[in-house]
Enzyme design. Structure first.
Site, PDB file in Angstrom:
ATOM      1  N   HIS A 148       0.863  -1.180   0.000  1.00 23.74           N
ATOM      2  CA  HIS A 148       0.000   0.000   0.000  1.00 23.74           C
ATOM      3  C   HIS A 148       0.902   1.234   0.000  1.00 23.74           C
ATOM      4  O   HIS A 148       1.504   1.562   1.021  1.00 23.74           O
ATOM      5  CB  HIS A 148      -0.910  -0.028   1.231  1.00 23.74           C
ATOM      6  CG  HIS A 148      -1.815  -1.212   1.251  1.00 23.74           C
ATOM      7  ND1 HIS A 148      -2.209  -1.859   2.398  1.00 23.74           N
ATOM      8  CD2 HIS A 148      -2.408  -1.873   0.225  1.00 23.74           C
ATOM      9  CE1 HIS A 148      -3.011  -2.864   2.081  1.00 23.74           C
ATOM     10  NE2 HIS A 148      -3.144  -2.890   0.773  1.00 23.74           N
ATOM     11  N   GLU A 174       1.707  -3.262  11.510  1.00 33.54           N
ATOM     12  CA  GLU A 174       0.978  -2.021  11.273  1.00 33.54           C
ATOM     13  C   GLU A 174       1.569  -0.934  12.163  1.00 33.54           C
ATOM     14  O   GLU A 174       1.599  -1.070  13.390  1.00 33.54           O
ATOM     15  CB  GLU A 174      -0.514  -2.186  11.604  1.00 33.54           C
ATOM     16  CG  GLU A 174      -1.242  -3.205  10.733  1.00 33.54           C
ATOM     17  CD  GLU A 174      -1.586  -2.700   9.335  1.00 33.54           C
ATOM     18  OE1 GLU A 174      -1.371  -1.493   9.068  1.00 33.54           O
ATOM     19  OE2 GLU A 174      -2.056  -3.517   8.526  1.00 33.54           O
ATOM     20  N   HIS A 188       3.188  -2.478   6.979  1.00 33.07           N
ATOM     21  CA  HIS A 188       2.044  -1.617   6.638  1.00 33.07           C
ATOM     22  C   HIS A 188       1.921  -0.447   7.612  1.00 33.07           C
ATOM     23  O   HIS A 188       2.598  -0.387   8.637  1.00 33.07           O
ATOM     24  CB  HIS A 188       0.744  -2.439   6.683  1.00 33.07           C
ATOM     25  CG  HIS A 188       0.597  -3.378   5.544  1.00 33.07           C
ATOM     26  ND1 HIS A 188      -0.260  -3.162   4.495  1.00 33.07           N
ATOM     27  CD2 HIS A 188       1.213  -4.556   5.288  1.00 33.07           C
ATOM     28  CE1 HIS A 188      -0.174  -4.157   3.638  1.00 33.07           C
ATOM     29  NE2 HIS A 188       0.711  -5.025   4.087  1.00 33.07           N
ATOM     30  N   GLU A 225       1.382   4.180   2.590  1.00 33.86           N
ATOM     31  CA  GLU A 225       1.872   3.865   3.937  1.00 33.86           C
ATOM     32  C   GLU A 225       3.393   4.033   3.941  1.00 33.86           C
ATOM     33  O   GLU A 225       4.167   3.088   4.038  1.00 33.86           O
ATOM     34  CB  GLU A 225       1.411   2.458   4.317  1.00 33.86           C
ATOM     35  CG  GLU A 225      -0.118   2.381   4.414  1.00 33.86           C
ATOM     36  CD  GLU A 225      -0.695   0.980   4.317  1.00 33.86           C
ATOM     37  OE1 GLU A 225      -1.934   0.856   4.162  1.00 33.86           O
ATOM     38  OE2 GLU A 225       0.059   0.000   4.385  1.00 33.86           O
TER      39      GLU A 225
HETATM   40 ZN    ZN Z   1      -1.522  -1.504   4.325  1.00 38.57          ZN
END
Ligand code: ZN
Length: 370
Positions: free
Chosen positions: A164, A333, A257, A167
């Protein structure tokens, strides 16, 4: 002199809707061929001495609008230090205000990591002793999927980031990981590189990174929903990485992420995979506990709800890699906001802290896999 706002650069994203006095209405541009948007990054010129209010008027339609409350936009005058500015969210509009005392100022969702910086990182790390570089494949726009290998140990570690592209903290993490692994004066990497072989893809989505996307590649495809069946037409970025994993095997994997809403660092696992065993799951839990014990910048209380037995989404990388290889796989994350247990009011979560978290991950790995 009039203010000018520009996002026509590497990882830029904004559209000016209206400029009335010191209030500037903006919209974030959706990812190409997709409805996702939340990443913004733009430059302001001609505003020295003024206090400007920026209003992102389509913030309510962003991919994770529930993440705006408590979030603070980042500003830089030198493109190195990115400080938090006063920010609020109400009625679908994200508003931030800044007094500008420089010729130029930049604003972004998070400290950017441009594709140019990616190229510099790859060049610098690839030139170090003991590092091999390979172009694993190409993105839909024809950009290289850079792959760096380090070490000669029998256990295979995969670290890959930025599926992504918005990010950006992910690639700061990878920069920290690669710098520590190539630090010749450090005993931890010497030990790790003898026991493990590291396979690193610092940027899975160069097209989205350059285009200023939040979540997708040049075709509007979310790469972290492609791991069950990647194709050359939709997701060559995943296909080339998964094919290489099939050649090397995977013992440990970290997919890096950023999370828009949760103000903490955490890892998500692979509950609900078909090949689940309690022993496999216990290794994930133990790794998270070891990491939380090692640093105030990691915790295990906040995180995502887990999938029920047999209900894991195998299109997602961590589930696929855990199921396919039996790997201890984790989705890291990091916050766009801050790690509230150890908050920094000036910078929030930051590039430097993302890099330090990677240094710490290697220390936890070194102690965990004894
Ligand atoms: Zn992500």
């Amino acid at each position: 002199m009039s203010i000018s706002i520009n996002a026509a650069f590497d990882s830029g994203n904004i559209r000016v809707v209206a400029c009335q006095g010191d209030v500037i209405d903006l919209e974030i541009v959706a990812d190409h061929l997709s409805d996702f948007y939340q990443w913004f990054h733009f430059r302001v010129a001609g505003a020295r001495g003024r206090t400007l209010t920026f209003r992102i008027i389509n913030a309510g339609g962003a991919a994770y609008a529930f993440g705006w409350p408590g979030y603070r936009a980042r500003m830089s005058t030198d493109r190195h230090a990115w400080r938090q500015v006063d920010t609020g969210y109400a009625d679908g509009v994200l508003t931030f205000t800044a007094t500008i005392d420089s010729e130029l100022a930049w604003f972004a969702y998070f400290a950017p990591y441009t594709l140019e910086r990616h190229d510099d990182l790859v060049a610098r790390i690839a030139a170090k002793p003991g590092v091999a570089h390979r172009e694993l494949g190409q993105s839909l726009d024809g950009r290289a999927i850079d792959y760096l290998t380090l070490g000669s140990g029998p256990r295979q570690v995969w670290a890959y980031a930025r599926q992504h592209p918005g990010e950006s903290m992910c690639e700061w993490f990878m920069e920290g990981l690669l710098e520590r692994l190539t630090d010749p004066g450090d005993a931890i990497p010497a030990d790790l590189l003898a026991r493990f072989t590291f396979h690193c893809v610092p940027n899975m989505n160069p097209d989205g990174s350059y285009r200023g996307h939040l979540r997708t590649n040049a075709a509007g495809v979310n790469l972290n929903r492609e791991w069950h069946a990647p194709t050359a037409e939709r997701s060559p970025e995943v296909l080339c990485v998964r094919n290489r994993m099939d050649e090397t095997g995977v013992d440990i994997a970290i997919d890096v992420h950023g999370d828009e809403a949760i103000p903490a660092n955490f890892i998500a696992g692979y509950e609900g995979i078909p090949n689940w065993t309690d022993e496999h799951g216990a290794r994930f839990t133990a790794f998270g506990a070891a990491w939380a014990a090692a640093t105030p910048d990691f915790q295990t209380k906040l995180g995502y709800p887990v999938a029920a037995a047999g209900r894991a989404n195998l299109a997602m990388s961590t589930n696929q890699v855990a199921n396919r290889f039996g790997a201890l796989a984790m989705t890291l994350e990091m916050p766009f906001k801050d790690h509230d247990d150890n908050a920094d009011p000036e910078f929030g979560w930051s590039p430097e802290r993302s890099k330090r978290l990677a240094h710490g991950w290697l220390e936890v790995l070194a102690a965990f896999e004894r």
